[in-house]
Enzyme design. Structure first.
Site, PDB file in Angstrom:
ATOM      1  N   ASP A 302      23.756  -0.038 -23.139  1.00  0.00           N
ATOM      2  CA  ASP A 302      24.282  -1.240 -22.500  1.00  0.00           C
ATOM      3  C   ASP A 302      24.757  -0.997 -21.054  1.00  0.00           C
ATOM      4  O   ASP A 302      25.713  -0.237 -20.835  1.00  0.00           O
ATOM      5  CB  ASP A 302      25.450  -1.802 -23.341  1.00  0.00           C
ATOM      6  CG  ASP A 302      25.553  -3.309 -23.272  1.00  0.00           C
ATOM      7  OD1 ASP A 302      24.737  -3.925 -22.581  1.00  0.00           O
ATOM      8  OD2 ASP A 302      26.463  -3.859 -23.916  1.00  0.00           O
ATOM      9  N   LYS A 351      26.825  -6.696 -29.122  1.00  0.00           N
ATOM     10  CA  LYS A 351      27.504  -6.760 -27.822  1.00  0.00           C
ATOM     11  C   LYS A 351      28.994  -6.523 -28.004  1.00  0.00           C
ATOM     12  O   LYS A 351      29.637  -5.816 -27.228  1.00  0.00           O
ATOM     13  CB  LYS A 351      27.235  -8.131 -27.219  1.00  0.00           C
ATOM     14  CG  LYS A 351      27.383  -8.249 -25.727  1.00  0.00           C
ATOM     15  CD  LYS A 351      26.478  -7.317 -24.976  1.00  0.00           C
ATOM     16  CE  LYS A 351      26.031  -7.798 -23.647  1.00  0.00           C
ATOM     17  NZ  LYS A 351      25.074  -6.918 -23.003  1.00  0.00           N
ATOM     18  N   LYS A 392      27.751 -16.043 -14.595  1.00  0.00           N
ATOM     19  CA  LYS A 392      28.599 -15.763 -15.763  1.00  0.00           C
ATOM     20  C   LYS A 392      30.071 -15.919 -15.417  1.00  0.00           C
ATOM     21  O   LYS A 392      30.510 -15.525 -14.345  1.00  0.00           O
ATOM     22  CB  LYS A 392      28.331 -14.339 -16.192  1.00  0.00           C
ATOM     23  CG  LYS A 392      28.957 -13.924 -17.477  1.00  0.00           C
ATOM     24  CD  LYS A 392      28.465 -12.537 -17.751  1.00  0.00           C
ATOM     25  CE  LYS A 392      28.979 -11.890 -18.945  1.00  0.00           C
ATOM     26  NZ  LYS A 392      28.367 -10.574 -19.043  1.00  0.00           N
ATOM     27  N   LYS A 468      28.059   0.926 -20.786  1.00  0.00           N
ATOM     28  CA  LYS A 468      29.255   0.460 -21.509  1.00  0.00           C
ATOM     29  C   LYS A 468      29.629   1.406 -22.638  1.00  0.00           C
ATOM     30  O   LYS A 468      30.789   1.690 -22.867  1.00  0.00           O
ATOM     31  CB  LYS A 468      28.963  -0.898 -22.152  1.00  0.00           C
ATOM     32  CG  LYS A 468      29.191  -2.072 -21.281  1.00  0.00           C
ATOM     33  CD  LYS A 468      29.249  -3.332 -22.156  1.00  0.00           C
ATOM     34  CE  LYS A 468      29.039  -4.574 -21.350  1.00  0.00           C
ATOM     35  NZ  LYS A 468      27.704  -4.845 -20.876  1.00  0.00           N
TER      36      LYS A 468
END
Ligand code: NAI
Length: 512
Positions: A302, A351, A392, A468
């Protein structure tokens, strides 16, 4: 290269930079009766060798026709052609802002009174982004000019200029398993390999990579998964646990093997590094073992771009200041296709996992504030709101205990084009992964020349700044703190170049 390093510990030839580096560490022992710790400093001597010749590199994106995929290709082309375009406010020029390698600097030292910095990309020989050849797969057949328009990421004037160049690029058909993504993605799947057997799918992906390499005269190919987030595979003994079991499971067409795992396997068997830019567990234990056997880099998971990057900085700041976060709540809403896919619960869970674990080690390593296992409340919410498209919105609330019963609440609101944060990170992952394939290291022992090795296949421990949920080799402690991750990269490259690492102690300024 814009500088040389002098000293007996470093040699540079036409092909190679060789350096020796003394690494200072500490081992800790615990007395079984008193419980008292004894700390023993030690020094280990390492040798680094960096091949200087930059190969011709190709990048294959899985998800080429998506927002990230089409915008990444557009960024490379726009920079190659030095495209300028007009926005409402001004003329813009193609750039790589947001890239660690292309847009940040490293301090060399002091020259008289002058502080000398170099661009990060000059510390060691790195591939020029504009020399990259881009191709890839997508389950949607739309040529990249149209895909770029669909993404609505670039300004209109830039789209118009890029269109004829991008329209020539058409994604290759891909492996698709609808059970791994949201049902709402089904209508995109018009470019899917008509091969029911997983073994044949892996072989076809391998053939695609070989053909791309041959057709473009490439010396190295790097594959980056930037396709839809998949749900987690349910890891099973006998299927995912070892390289042998995984390969056998593919031969018997086991259903619980994700497309991203199949891509990872195809890459390993071709010797091409595989980077997983989405959160799912593509790199199951069998994949890691296979990568070790074939000595091929795999990394994930990620991309670390906006909200999570801020989280790993802010939490680090709070905890390292002795403040005690008790609650971290992160809301997102976004309206691009990634947001649409994440609206399915199973996919969202992938996620959620990668976003959640990004701060765990910061609490675990602070016994002065937290009891063992104690964690703040940590909640992640993502909603799909089509109107905001790629812009976003992220809203975060951090509540911390402060001195003598006080409470500190920090609230952030961040609006940002998601994709334009991600594509420089994708570029860094490619550039740095390629560089790492050219670095070899060994440890000096008392007798003879050291045996040289590649890095462990799980290079997430080096590239954590960009990921991530960086996957670390077993036994290596996870580090999520952003500036530690950056220092790790910078110091590694300084050591390879024969320079001292940065301690930030500033000792030479401390005399009166
Ligand atoms: P997107 O939905 O615009 O693009 C994904 C593309 O993958 C689509 O074109 C889809 O047709 C294609 N695809 C789906 N399954 C495929 C398969 N099996 N093989 C080949 N292609 C396939 O999404 P976007 O915004 O480009 O993001 C891509 C990924 O990157 C997502 O997983 C997202 O979570 C991840 N990511 C994005 C970040 C960002 O800031 N944009 C940050 C961190 C991760």
């Amino acid at each position: 290269m814009s500088f040389t390093v002098e000293g007996s510990h470093v040699q540079e030839t036409e092909d190679l930079i060789s350096s020796s580096f003394a690494s200072h560490g500490t081992s800790v022992e615990k007395d079984a009766t008193t419980g008292k710790y004894t700390v023993k400093p030690y020094t280990r001597e390492f040798i680094f060798q960096t091949e200087k010749k930059i190969p011709k590199v190709g990048v294959m994106l899985v998800g080429l026709g998506g927002n990230n995929g089409s915008s990444f290709a557009g960024m490379i082309i726009a920079n190659k052609l030095k495209i300028k375009w007009n926005t409402k406010q001004k003329e813009m020029q193609a750039n790589f802002i947001g890239s660690l390698t292309q847009a940040t600097s490293i301090r060399l030292g002091k020259c008289g009174d002058e502080e000398v910095y170099i661009p990060f990309k000059e510390i060691l020989p790195m591939v020029e982004p504009t020399d990259l050849v881009v191709s890839g797969w997508d389950i949607n057949s739309m040529p990249l000019g149209d895909a770029m328009r669909r993404a609505q990421v670039f300004d209109y004037d830039l789209q118009q200029q890029l269109y004829p160049h991008m329209q020539k690029i058409v994604p290759l058909p891909s492996v698709f398993d609808p059970s791994y993504v949201a049902a709402n993605q089904g209508d995109r799947a018009n470019n899917v390999l008509a091969l029911p057997k997983k073994e044949d799918q892996v072989n076809k992906l391998r053939q695609d990579m070989r053909e791309f390499k041959e057709k473009n005269g490439l010396e190295k190919v790097i594959v980056l998964w930037t396709a839809n987030t998949e749900r987690f595979s349910v890891e099973q003994d006998g299927v995912h646990d070892t390289a042998k079991n995984l390969m056998e499971a593919i031969r018997r067409n086991e259903s619980e093997i994700s497309p991203s795992t199949l891509f990872a396997i195809a890459c390993i068997l071709e010797g091409n590094p595989f980077i997983n830019g989405s959160p799912q567990n593509a790199l199951v234990p069998g994949v890691v073992e296979l990568a070790q056997i074939h000595k091929t880099f795999i990394t994930g998971a990620d991309f670390k771009t906006g909200q999570t990057k801020i989280k790993s900085v802010l939490t680090d700041f709070l905890v390292s200041s002795g403040l005690k976060p008790r609650s971290i709540v992160s809301y997102n809403h976004l309206g691009n296709n990634d947001g649409k896919n994440l609206s399915a619960a199973q996919v969202f869970e992938s996620k959620e996992r990668s976003k959640k674990h990004v701060v765990d080690d910061i609490f675990d390593g602070n016994p002065a504030l937290y009891e063992p296992g104690e964690q703040p409340d940590h909640c992640i919410v993502i909603k799909y709101v089509p109107y905001v498209q790629d812009s976003k919105r992220a809203m975060d609330e951090y509540i911390s205990e402060i001195c003598m019963g006080g409470v500190n609440t920090i609230v952030l609101h961040n609006t940002c084009e998601d994709t334009l944060l991600a594509i420089p990170v994708m570029l860094d992952l490619v550039v740095l992964t390629e560089l790492l394939t050219r670095i070899h290291m060994g440890e000096k022992t008392n007798g003879g020349e050291p045996e040289m090795h590649n890095f462990h296949p799980l290079i997430g421990c080096i590239l954590g700044f960009l990921l991530k949920a960086p996957q670390f080799p077993k036994g290596v402690p996870t580090v999520n703190s952003l500036f530690k991750q950056r220092l790790c990269l910078e110091n590694l490259f300084r050591a390879c170049r024969g320079m001292n690492t940065r301690t930030c102690m500033g000792l030479n300024k401390m005399f009166n």
